[in-house]
Design a protein around this motif. Structure first.
Motif, PDB file in Angstrom:
ATOM      1  N   CYS A 142       1.217 -24.245  11.769  1.00  0.00           N
ATOM      2  CA  CYS A 142       1.373 -25.394  11.056  1.00  0.00           C
ATOM      3  C   CYS A 142       2.903 -26.357  11.561  1.00  0.00           C
ATOM      4  O   CYS A 142       3.868 -25.382  11.557  1.00  0.00           O
ATOM      5  CB  CYS A 142       1.792 -24.315   9.564  1.00  0.00           C
ATOM      6  N   ARG A 148       3.617 -29.054   9.018  1.00  0.00           N
ATOM      7  CA  ARG A 148       3.602 -29.635   7.427  1.00  0.00           C
ATOM      8  C   ARG A 148       5.192 -29.855   6.464  1.00  0.00           C
ATOM      9  O   ARG A 148       5.116 -30.874   5.991  1.00  0.00           O
ATOM     10  CB  ARG A 148       2.780 -28.746   6.421  1.00  0.00           C
ATOM     11  N   CYS A 149       6.122 -28.611   7.416  1.00  0.00           N
ATOM     12  CA  CYS A 149       7.801 -29.202   7.465  1.00  0.00           C
ATOM     13  C   CYS A 149       7.939 -28.890   8.189  1.00  0.00           C
ATOM     14  O   CYS A 149       7.950 -28.385   9.020  1.00  0.00           O
ATOM     15  CB  CYS A 149       7.774 -28.307   5.646  1.00  0.00           C
ATOM     16  N   ALA A 152       5.098 -28.551   0.450  1.00  0.00           N
ATOM     17  CA  ALA A 152       4.559 -28.109   1.344  1.00  0.00           C
ATOM     18  C   ALA A 152       3.523 -26.810   2.136  1.00  0.00           C
ATOM     19  O   ALA A 152       2.365 -26.841   1.853  1.00  0.00           O
ATOM     20  CB  ALA A 152       5.239 -28.871   2.609  1.00  0.00           C
ATOM     21  N   CYS A 153       4.365 -25.850   1.447  1.00  0.00           N
ATOM     22  CA  CYS A 153       3.595 -24.614   1.610  1.00  0.00           C
ATOM     23  C   CYS A 153       3.176 -23.944   0.404  1.00  0.00           C
ATOM     24  O   CYS A 153       2.175 -22.830   1.149  1.00  0.00           O
ATOM     25  CB  CYS A 153       4.745 -23.492   2.008  1.00  0.00           C
ATOM     26  N   PHE A 209      -0.758 -22.172   1.296  1.00  0.00           N
ATOM     27  CA  PHE A 209      -1.484 -21.503   1.707  1.00  0.00           C
ATOM     28  C   PHE A 209      -0.383 -19.958   0.553  1.00  0.00           C
ATOM     29  O   PHE A 209      -1.777 -19.023   0.523  1.00  0.00           O
ATOM     30  CB  PHE A 209      -0.225 -21.385   3.124  1.00  0.00           C
ATOM     31  N   CYS A 221       8.064 -19.682   6.908  1.00  0.00           N
ATOM     32  CA  CYS A 221       8.762 -19.959   8.302  1.00  0.00           C
ATOM     33  C   CYS A 221       9.910 -19.413   7.589  1.00  0.00           C
ATOM     34  O   CYS A 221      10.710 -20.457   6.637  1.00  0.00           O
ATOM     35  CB  CYS A 221       7.740 -21.226   9.173  1.00  0.00           C
ATOM     36  N   HIS A 247       9.191 -25.610  10.453  1.00  0.00           N
ATOM     37  CA  HIS A 247       8.549 -25.257  11.837  1.00  0.00           C
ATOM     38  C   HIS A 247       9.112 -25.628  13.194  1.00  0.00           C
ATOM     39  O   HIS A 247       9.526 -24.611  14.238  1.00  0.00           O
ATOM     40  CB  HIS A 247       7.466 -26.348  11.934  1.00  0.00           C
TER      41      HIS A 247
HETATM   42  S1  SF4 Z   1       7.454 -23.018   6.261  1.00  0.00           S
HETATM   43 FE1  SF4 Z   1       4.979 -23.081   5.606  1.00  0.00          FE
HETATM   44  S2  SF4 Z   1       4.494 -25.583   5.953  1.00  0.00           S
HETATM   45 FE2  SF4 Z   1       6.407 -25.159   6.583  1.00  0.00          FE
HETATM   46  S3  SF4 Z   1       5.335 -25.408   8.603  1.00  0.00           S
HETATM   47 FE3  SF4 Z   1       6.188 -22.790   7.945  1.00  0.00          FE
HETATM   48  S4  SF4 Z   1       3.584 -22.671   7.155  1.00  0.00           S
HETATM   49 FE4  SF4 Z   1       3.893 -24.882   6.921  1.00  0.00          FE
END
Ligand code: SF4
Length: 218
Positions: free
Chosen positions: A17, A19-20, A103-104, A107, A88, A23
């Motif tokens: 991912c 998304r934020c 963003a998370c 999940f 993450c 990562h």
């Molecule tokens: S913290 Fe969540 S939203 Fe951000 S990169 Fe990791 S998996 Fe993706």
């Protein structure tokens, strides 16, 4: 897909991912682990150094202490599903930022939906705020709430107790009561909790709300 397959799919998606910004500091995503049919789900804040290395939740000093705390409540780690609000590692273990939490959130929401736990134990302020907003953890820790038919029990994060020894006695007392709370959750049945929620919702404004309902202590 069954719950196990959904959790597996989420783990695969979190691993890649972007998304934020978290990562960028990820070595391994930490989606969470435990039985897909767990009655109890623990939600912490974010992976730390060792979790980031291993891709598993609560494997450092706070994790060892969490195992001891669970034992005080009559639980084993293998009984529960453990995850975090962000999958993450925040750099230098800083707090997760609102945009990262948002963003998370998908999940975590999908994990909750798949596992459908009867009880959620939040560890720390950020996971508590997802279910019980606008309260101070120092005022509600260890007290059960109902939210969408589930018992929510806000607890201090184990790392907080390790860093502030003055919290330890209270944290250990809260976990020691978990066995009673689990029995209460099993007995008081969802129907009763949902009825209480409906009444609370009607009193609010006559429409459905997401407000948690605090249970009386016993
Ligand atoms: S913290 Fe969540 S939203 Fe951000 S990169 Fe990791 S998996 Fe993706």
């Amino acid at each position: 897909m069954d719950a196990k397959q959904i959790l597996h799919e989420i783990a695969g998606q979190a691993a890649v991912c972007t998304r934020c910004e978290l990562h960028f500091s990820r070595k391994k995503a930490v989606p969470g682990e435990g039985p897909a049919t767990a009655e109890i789900m623990l939600i912490g804040e974010g992976p730390g150094f060792y979790e980031n290395e291993q891709g598993r939740p609560f494997v450092g000093a706070a994790g060892k202490y969490l195992d001891e705390l669970l034992e005080k409540g009559g639980l084993k780690r293998s009984d529960v599903f453990i995850t975090n609000v962000v999958k993450c590692r925040p750099p230098s273990n800083r707090d997760p930022q609102p945009d990262e939490l948002a963003a998370c959130a998908g999940f975590l929401d999908r994990q909750i939906e798949a596992i459908d736990p009867r009880i959620i134990i939040t560890l720390g302020r950020y996971s508590m705020a997802k279910f019980i907003p606008n309260v101070k953890i120092s005022e509600v820790h260890g007290q059960p709430f109902w939210h969408r038919g589930r018992m929510i029990v806000p607890m201090f994060h184990p790392a907080a107790a390790l860093h502030q020894p003055s919290l330890k006695t209270g944290v250990e007392r809260d976990f020691a009561r978990l066995g009673e709370l689990i029995q209460q959750a099993r007995q008081s049945v969802r129907a009763g909790a949902q009825k209480a929620e409906a009444v609370a919702s009607e009193q609010e404004d006559g429409s459905e709300t997401d407000q948690p309902t605090q249970l009386s202590l016993f």
